[in-house]
Design an enzyme around this catalytic site. Structure first.
Site, PDB file in Angstrom:
ATOM      1  N   ASP A  12       0.881  -1.160   0.000  1.00  0.00           N
ATOM      2  CA  ASP A  12       0.000   0.000   0.000  1.00  0.00           C
ATOM      3  C   ASP A  12       0.924   1.216   0.000  1.00  0.00           C
ATOM      4  O   ASP A  12       2.087   1.121   0.400  1.00  0.00           O
ATOM      5  CB  ASP A  12      -0.885  -0.023   1.248  1.00  0.00           C
ATOM      6  CG  ASP A  12      -1.632   1.279   1.445  1.00  0.00           C
ATOM      7  OD1 ASP A  12      -2.391   1.668   0.536  1.00  0.00           O
ATOM      8  OD2 ASP A  12      -1.445   1.921   2.499  1.00  0.00           O
ATOM      9  N   ASP A 171      -1.458  -0.364   6.118  1.00  0.00           N
ATOM     10  CA  ASP A 171      -1.584   0.401   7.360  1.00  0.00           C
ATOM     11  C   ASP A 171      -3.024   0.554   7.823  1.00  0.00           C
ATOM     12  O   ASP A 171      -3.269   1.005   8.932  1.00  0.00           O
ATOM     13  CB  ASP A 171      -1.001   1.804   7.169  1.00  0.00           C
ATOM     14  CG  ASP A 171      -1.903   2.679   6.314  1.00  0.00           C
ATOM     15  OD1 ASP A 171      -2.388   3.712   6.816  1.00  0.00           O
ATOM     16  OD2 ASP A 171      -2.148   2.326   5.144  1.00  0.00           O
TER      17      ASP A 171
END
Length: 231
Positions: A12, A171
């Site tokens: 990500d 995250d």
């Protein structure tokens, strides 16, 4: 082939590789202020971490009853974000080291992000991470953003990798859910520490509750090596 076997790693971008959330917050705050709602707070923004810009502005439009179209709000927010991103976005030092460690082992890598293709390109170029991360997938390029698995599955397709051989670094809870739905292992590094108990993070193969303060390139590499050896 690398020492890590058939492993591929998918990152990500926002809040995982780079600390871009302050820029996203400021872009959203400015856009809402322009439309008559100046009180958007960081605490409110935290609930949108891990969700694509398009979905965020769509939700904000509904929540605040904005007259502008979703497309107008998206363009305005994205324009402001790009301006901020080009001025300065910092890559997390340990994440940069991790990318470099994997690159030295010829591990295939990609980025899968809810950001627009323009934002991904600007950040990777600005941080120099584009040297290592040449494959990037935006949620704008697939049918559904996170928590759907589409971006991760498309990244695996472009890498020529089996989803079962992919490890995702994330995250945010929607990203952890997307990785799980894609059949991929996840190293979860929560951006918002208070969200570490979210049920989506319980599906992660490795959860670093302390977020970036707990993440080190060497420990993550060792974990990957150990898990590759036990496969």
């Amino acid at each position: 082939m690398s020492k890590l076997g058939t492993l591929s790693v998918i990152f990500d971008l926002d809040g995982t590789l780079v600390d871009s959330e302050p820029n996203y917050y400021e872009a959203s705050r400015q856009t809402l202020a322009e439309h008559g709602f100046p009180g958007f707070t960081w605490a409110e923004h935290e609930s949108y971490v891990g969700i694509s810009t398009l979905e965020t502005v769509s939700t904000l439009r509904e929540r605040y009853g904005l007259r502008a179209t979703v497309d107008e709000l998206f363009r305005a927010t994205n324009r402001r974000y790009l301006e901020l991103a080009r001025v300065g976005t910092l890559a997390y030092p340990e994440m940069r080291k991790f990318v470099e460690l994997l690159a030295a082992e010829a591990v295939p890598m990609a980025v899968a992000s809810g950001s627009s293709p323009e934002a991904i390109e600007a950040i990777l170029a600005g941080t120099g991470l584009d040297t290592f991360l040449r494959i990037a997938v935006s949620a704008d390029e697939v049918a559904h953003g996170k928590p759907a698995p589409d971006v991760f599955l498309e990244a695996a397709r472009r890498l020529g990798a089996d989803p079962a051989d992919c490890v995702v670094l994330e995250d945010a809870a929607p990203g952890a859910a997307a990785a799980h739905a894609a059949g991929m292992r996840c190293i979860a590094v929560p951006y918002v520490a208070a969200q570490a108990d979210a049920p989506e993070f319980a599906t992660a193969a490795l959860l670093l509750r302390g977020g970036q303060t707990e993440f080190t390139a060497q420990s993550a590499y060792t974990w990957l090596s150990d898990s590759a050896g036990s496969d």
